[in-house]
Design a protein around this motif. Structure first.
Motif, PDB file in Angstrom:
ATOM      1  N   UNK A 604       0.825  -1.207   0.000  1.00  0.00           N
ATOM      2  CA  UNK A 604       0.000   0.000   0.000  1.00  0.00           C
ATOM      3  C   UNK A 604       0.859   1.257   0.000  1.00  0.00           C
ATOM      4  N   UNK A 605       2.002   1.196   0.679  1.00  0.00           N
ATOM      5  CA  UNK A 605       2.886   2.362   0.737  1.00  0.00           C
ATOM      6  C   UNK A 605       3.621   2.555  -0.599  1.00  0.00           C
ATOM      7  N   UNK A 606       4.113   1.474  -1.174  1.00  0.00           N
ATOM      8  CA  UNK A 606       4.925   1.567  -2.402  1.00  0.00           C
ATOM      9  C   UNK A 606       4.090   1.628  -3.674  1.00  0.00           C
ATOM     10  N   UNK A 607       2.881   1.094  -3.623  1.00  0.00           N
ATOM     11  CA  UNK A 607       2.046   1.111  -4.819  1.00  0.00           C
ATOM     12  C   UNK A 607       2.099  -0.200  -5.590  1.00  0.00           C
ATOM     13  N   UNK A 608       1.183  -0.333  -6.522  1.00  0.00           N
ATOM     14  CA  UNK A 608       1.026  -1.572  -7.302  1.00  0.00           C
ATOM     15  C   UNK A 608       1.303  -1.280  -8.774  1.00  0.00           C
ATOM     16  N   UNK A 609       2.457  -1.702  -9.305  1.00  0.00           N
ATOM     17  CA  UNK A 609       2.722  -1.498 -10.738  1.00  0.00           C
ATOM     18  C   UNK A 609       1.767  -2.365 -11.571  1.00  0.00           C
ATOM     19  N   UNK A 610       1.042  -1.733 -12.478  1.00  0.00           N
ATOM     20  CA  UNK A 610       0.105  -2.452 -13.345  1.00  0.00           C
ATOM     21  C   UNK A 610       0.747  -2.562 -14.724  1.00  0.00           C
ATOM     22  N   UNK A 611       1.017  -3.783 -15.131  1.00  0.00           N
ATOM     23  CA  UNK A 611       1.690  -4.015 -16.408  1.00  0.00           C
ATOM     24  C   UNK A 611       0.742  -4.756 -17.345  1.00  0.00           C
ATOM     25  N   UNK A 612       0.477  -4.168 -18.493  1.00  0.00           N
ATOM     26  CA  UNK A 612      -0.394  -4.785 -19.484  1.00  0.00           C
ATOM     27  C   UNK A 612       0.390  -4.960 -20.778  1.00  0.00           C
ATOM     28  N   UNK A 613       0.379  -6.184 -21.301  1.00  0.00           N
ATOM     29  CA  UNK A 613       1.103  -6.490 -22.538  1.00  0.00           C
ATOM     30  C   UNK A 613       0.065  -6.901 -23.578  1.00  0.00           C
ATOM     31  N   UNK A 614      -0.004  -6.174 -24.686  1.00  0.00           N
ATOM     32  CA  UNK A 614      -1.050  -6.428 -25.685  1.00  0.00           C
ATOM     33  C   UNK A 614      -0.428  -6.487 -27.078  1.00  0.00           C
ATOM     34  N   UNK A 615      -0.773  -7.556 -27.789  1.00  0.00           N
ATOM     35  CA  UNK A 615      -0.272  -7.737 -29.152  1.00  0.00           C
ATOM     36  C   UNK A 615       0.033  -9.195 -29.421  1.00  0.00           C
ATOM     37  N   UNK A 616       0.416  -9.471 -30.651  1.00  0.00           N
ATOM     38  CA  UNK A 616       0.613 -10.857 -31.097  1.00  0.00           C
ATOM     39  C   UNK A 616       1.643 -11.604 -30.253  1.00  0.00           C
ATOM     40  N   UNK A 617       2.720 -10.944 -29.863  1.00  0.00           N
ATOM     41  CA  UNK A 617       3.811 -11.608 -29.120  1.00  0.00           C
ATOM     42  C   UNK A 617       3.706 -11.363 -27.610  1.00  0.00           C
ATOM     43  N   UNK A 618       2.469 -11.239 -27.115  1.00  0.00           N
ATOM     44  CA  UNK A 618       2.298 -10.858 -25.704  1.00  0.00           C
ATOM     45  C   UNK A 618       2.876 -11.901 -24.743  1.00  0.00           C
ATOM     46  N   UNK A 619       2.804 -13.175 -25.104  1.00  0.00           N
ATOM     47  CA  UNK A 619       3.303 -14.202 -24.180  1.00  0.00           C
ATOM     48  C   UNK A 619       4.814 -14.111 -24.006  1.00  0.00           C
ATOM     49  N   UNK A 635       0.400  -8.313 -13.640  1.00  0.00           N
ATOM     50  CA  UNK A 635       0.873  -8.535 -15.005  1.00  0.00           C
ATOM     51  C   UNK A 635      -0.230  -9.236 -15.792  1.00  0.00           C
ATOM     52  N   UNK A 636      -0.718  -8.558 -16.830  1.00  0.00           N
ATOM     53  CA  UNK A 636      -1.782  -9.098 -17.671  1.00  0.00           C
ATOM     54  C   UNK A 636      -1.338  -9.068 -19.123  1.00  0.00           C
ATOM     55  N   UNK A 637      -1.900  -9.991 -19.892  1.00  0.00           N
ATOM     56  CA  UNK A 637      -1.542  -9.988 -21.307  1.00  0.00           C
ATOM     57  C   UNK A 637      -2.658 -10.542 -22.176  1.00  0.00           C
ATOM     58  N   UNK A 638      -2.697 -10.083 -23.423  1.00  0.00           N
ATOM     59  CA  UNK A 638      -3.674 -10.582 -24.386  1.00  0.00           C
ATOM     60  C   UNK A 638      -3.227 -10.193 -25.784  1.00  0.00           C
ATOM     61  N   UNK A 639      -3.696 -10.958 -26.759  1.00  0.00           N
ATOM     62  CA  UNK A 639      -3.351 -10.624 -28.149  1.00  0.00           C
ATOM     63  C   UNK A 639      -4.166  -9.429 -28.631  1.00  0.00           C
ATOM     64  N   UNK A 640      -5.438  -9.363 -28.156  1.00  0.00           N
ATOM     65  CA  UNK A 640      -6.335  -8.282 -28.574  1.00  0.00           C
ATOM     66  C   UNK A 640      -6.964  -7.636 -27.347  1.00  0.00           C
ATOM     67  N   UNK A 641      -7.690  -6.571 -27.550  1.00  0.00           N
ATOM     68  CA  UNK A 641      -8.379  -5.897 -26.447  1.00  0.00           C
ATOM     69  C   UNK A 641      -9.389  -6.834 -25.778  1.00  0.00           C
ATOM     70  N   UNK A 642      -9.484  -6.719 -24.443  1.00  0.00           N
ATOM     71  CA  UNK A 642     -10.509  -7.442 -23.689  1.00  0.00           C
ATOM     72  C   UNK A 642     -11.306  -6.391 -22.927  1.00  0.00           C
ATOM     73  N   UNK A 643     -12.550  -6.215 -23.298  1.00  0.00           N
ATOM     74  CA  UNK A 643     -13.317  -5.056 -22.831  1.00  0.00           C
ATOM     75  C   UNK A 643     -13.630  -5.094 -21.338  1.00  0.00           C
ATOM     76  N   UNK A 644     -13.807  -6.295 -20.746  1.00  0.00           N
ATOM     77  CA  UNK A 644     -14.190  -6.330 -19.330  1.00  0.00           C
ATOM     78  C   UNK A 644     -13.002  -6.402 -18.379  1.00  0.00           C
ATOM     79  N   UNK A 645     -11.791  -6.271 -18.919  1.00  0.00           N
ATOM     80  CA  UNK A 645     -10.591  -6.124 -18.091  1.00  0.00           C
ATOM     81  C   UNK A 645     -10.001  -4.759 -18.443  1.00  0.00           C
ATOM     82  N   UNK A 646     -10.237  -3.730 -17.626  1.00  0.00           N
ATOM     83  CA  UNK A 646      -9.863  -2.354 -18.004  1.00  0.00           C
ATOM     84  C   UNK A 646      -8.432  -2.200 -18.483  1.00  0.00           C
TER      85      UNK A 646
END
Length: 681
Positions: A604-619, A635-646
């Protein structure tokens, strides 16, 4: 033969041929106690417990002792790993009565299941300032007849004490309008570190005096604290603790894997049982240490520990077994110890440097035999003795392999081959971290295979998120407990990070929803240990402390925070904030008992880095991201947009794979490589 013969627990089956008329915990025994108005003796242990075996040999196999037990009591045997809920309740009672606890746990109950007297190991004759077991039995039986009213009153008071014990350390809740930076401060984190270091053994590592437990949550906090604010003393104590454990007898120098705890300050002589959860938690923290330091000793230890898990603790179906016993041939540690003569016979001329390095002597370093342990690190030893370190290291490796092959022909310690949901989930999490740190595909495959096994075999019904706790011989039983669900959710979250498969996240969310529905307390803040509607416990306890395993509440709060960010679900974020806020004063004061909570406070003090990787080579990009030590990342990833995961909505760009670094869903300009933003985290 008694009523335990139809059970699957190895611990219960060990007692199935005792002359004691043992029952498993269940309606038959409990109803008989009520009908005959007899006190209940509940004896709790586990398959790898040395003193449980001792008491069985001395008392439960004795015909005369068994006759007394059968005449005066309804006798129930419980495997604490199958029924941790009952173990928690009755352990609390014994600790309240005697100030001490442990296993075997022997507790006497009224016919209504309320505890009124208990203890741990009792000898067959008076010794160690303890009464004999038969004296205890006869005294309790007499008191139950002569002082029934007094006993009932004491039992009622104890039950009241147990039901209130979960409230200890909780402060009033928080106001939602108070900013995080006022609720949680660097000063609190500093105090946690200071209070940990006050307990540090700066010579042998670890915290406090013998017996010494690994305390992985405390070590993990020190690593994260140093990473946040560069505190050399915190890092030094964390690494010293790991190094001394790895060099000690706590670590199996031949076969890999860790024993449960050390009986001495030097980590030389362990209690030799090997538990699945200890190994999972130590692999977890070793991955942190490796990512932070790049020390190859940590990498090799992770590999050796997971080789051990694969070799000795994995079922053909892909589940992980619970434990290996401390004893073989009735002797604690016999499987793991050596005489100098035996080593000389096997290794010949290589025995001399081997024995010097591992402190093997004619008279032995423990009970006239030798536990292999390292008194000096390899480089220091080689320099002092005039050896080439690389040549010596290769020779020692060859010697270890020869001794391991010989050891494999010894009579093995007993295997507790039941498969527990929560412990398996912990090992899945450890495999995911090992894959992230080392990039070895086999570890990810271990994790996926085990999760498939758990989701298939522990589900109560195909359409439900209700799970069972334990599985053996194609049968799952006992409703899962809070820590089973919490660790399962944590493992699913970790699997998404190493596979890029968001299915795991949706499963984690659905199970978290199930837990909040069926385990929540009246204030919708903390969670009970047992599911609503479970009727065979006298109280519903809330487990808050982080002990040998993390408290289900602490892990659940970490899960809720992570999932609240992923799915933008503010009530879960508020719940986590409220729980940590309510415990903060206690966590700061007693951090070694609240290590997971302390880590959440630091987040809570340091914060939560949110990393999103999107595109064909996301894995591939997600895998590259794993090699850095980034505590608290999402850490989240997807090839295309996912609307219900902001974090994955409106991110994709044609023919590009981009990495987004965000906070509260606000992202800096995306980059192609993690190296470009690692310094901003």
């Amino acid at each position: 033969m008694n009523k335990l013969i139809s059970e699957t627990s190895p611990y219960l089956l060990q007692h199935a041929h005792n002359p004691v008329n043992w029952y498993p915990w269940g309606e038959e025994a409990l109803q008989r106690a009520l009908q005959e108005d007899k006190p209940i003796l509940v004896s709790i242990g586990y398959a790898a417990c040395h003193w449980c075996h001792v008491m069985e040999r001395e008392s439960f196999e004795n015909e005369a002792t068994a006759a007394i037990m059968n005449e005066h009591f309804i006798n129930i045997k419980i495997d604490r790993e199958e029924r941790p809920d009952l173990d928690h309740i009755y352990m609390d009672a014994v600790q309240a009565m005697t100030g001490a606890g442990g296993w075997p746990l022997n507790v006497f109950l009224t016919p209504e299941k309320k505890p009124f007297y208990g203890g741990t190991y009792f000898p067959p004759t008076q010794a160690y300032n303890r009464p004999s077991w038969t004296d205890v039995l006869l005294s309790i039986s007499d008191a139950f007849q002569q002082k029934r009213e007094e006993i009932e009153s004491q039992a009622d008071n104890l039950v009241q004490h147990i039901s209130q014990s979960g409230q200890i350390g909780l402060q009033p809740g928080f106001a939602l309008n108070i900013p995080h930076e006022e609720l949680f401060t660097k000063a609190q984190c500093d105090s946690i570190c200071e209070n940990i270091l006050k307990q540090a053994d700066t010579t042998w590592g670890g915290f406090g005096r013998a017996p010494k437990f690994p305390q992985t949550f405390t070590i993990a906090y020190l690593l994260r604290y140093h990473h946040a604010w560069e505190h050399p003393a915190a890092l030094k104590q964390a690494l010293l603790s790991l190094d001394k454990m790895l060099q000690g007898g706590l670590y199996d120098q031949l076969g890999g894997g860790f024993a449960r705890y050390s009986t001495d300050e030097k980590w030389l002589a362990p209690h030799f049982e090997k538990m699945l959860y200890d190994n999972a938690l130590l692999i977890d923290v070793l991955c942190d240490a490796y990512q932070l330091t790049r020390n190859e000793v940590y990498a090799q230890t992770i590999k050796d520990a997971l080789t051990y898990i694969n070799r000795e603790m994995t079922s053909p179906e892909g589940g992980f077994y619970a434990a290996l016993d401390a004893d073989s041939e009735g002797v604690e540690g016999k499987f793991y110890t050596w005489s100098k003569a035996e080593i000389h016979h096997i290794l010949g001329e290589q025995a001399k440097p081997f024995c010097e390095y591992y402190d093997v002597s004619d008279h032995g370093n423990w009970e006239e035999t030798n536990i292999l342990w390292v008194k000096q690190p390899l480089l220091q030893f080689a320099a002092e003795k005039g050896y080439d370190a690389a040549v010596l290291g290769a020779m020692l490796q060859g010697c270890r392999e020869k001794l391991l092959a010989v050891r494999a022909n010894r009579i093995r310690p007993g295997l507790d081959d039941k498969i527990l949901l929560g412990w398996n989930a912990m090992m899945v999490h450890a495999c995911c971290k090992a894959y992230g740190a080392l990039g070895i595909e086999a570890y990810r495959e271990m994790a996926i295979r085990n999760m498939d096994f758990c989701l298939t075999n522990f589900r109560q019904d195909a359409g439900s998120w209700a799970f069972y706790h334990t599985w053996k011989q194609q049968e799952a039983k006992y409703p899962a407990f809070l820590d089973d669900y919490a660790c399962l959710i944590q493992a699913l979250i970790a699997l998404q990070e190493v596979t890029g498969d968001t299915t795991y996240l949706y499963q984690a969310r659905d199970i978290a929803t199930f837990v909040t529905t069926h385990f929540s307390d009246e204030n919708q803040l903390f969670f009970y240990y047992t599911i609503e509607g479970q009727e065979d416990v006298i109280v519903r306890k809330k487990e808050i402390y982080d002990g040998a395993v993390p408290s289900g509440n602490a892990v659940m709060m970490q899960n809720l925070w992570y999932l609240s960010v992923v799915f933008d679900h503010k009530p879960w974020a508020n719940r986590c904030t409220g729980a940590v806020s309510g415990l903060a004063q206690t966590v700061v004061r007693y951090p070694t008992s609240f290590g997971v909570w302390a880590s959440q406070l630091l987040q809570f003090v340091k914060g939560t880095p949110e990393l999103a990787v999107v595109g064909k080579n996301f894995k591939e990009k997600m895998q590259e991201t794993q090699k850095w030590f980034i505590p608290y990342k999402i850490l989240l990833g997807a090839e295309k947009n996912i609307s219900d995961i902001p974090l994955l909505a409106d991110r994709a760009r044609e023919n590009e794979t981009l990495i987004y670094l965000c906070k509260d869903y606000h992202c800096i300009k995306p980059v192609y490589y993690m190296e470009e933003i690692i310094n901003l985290i």
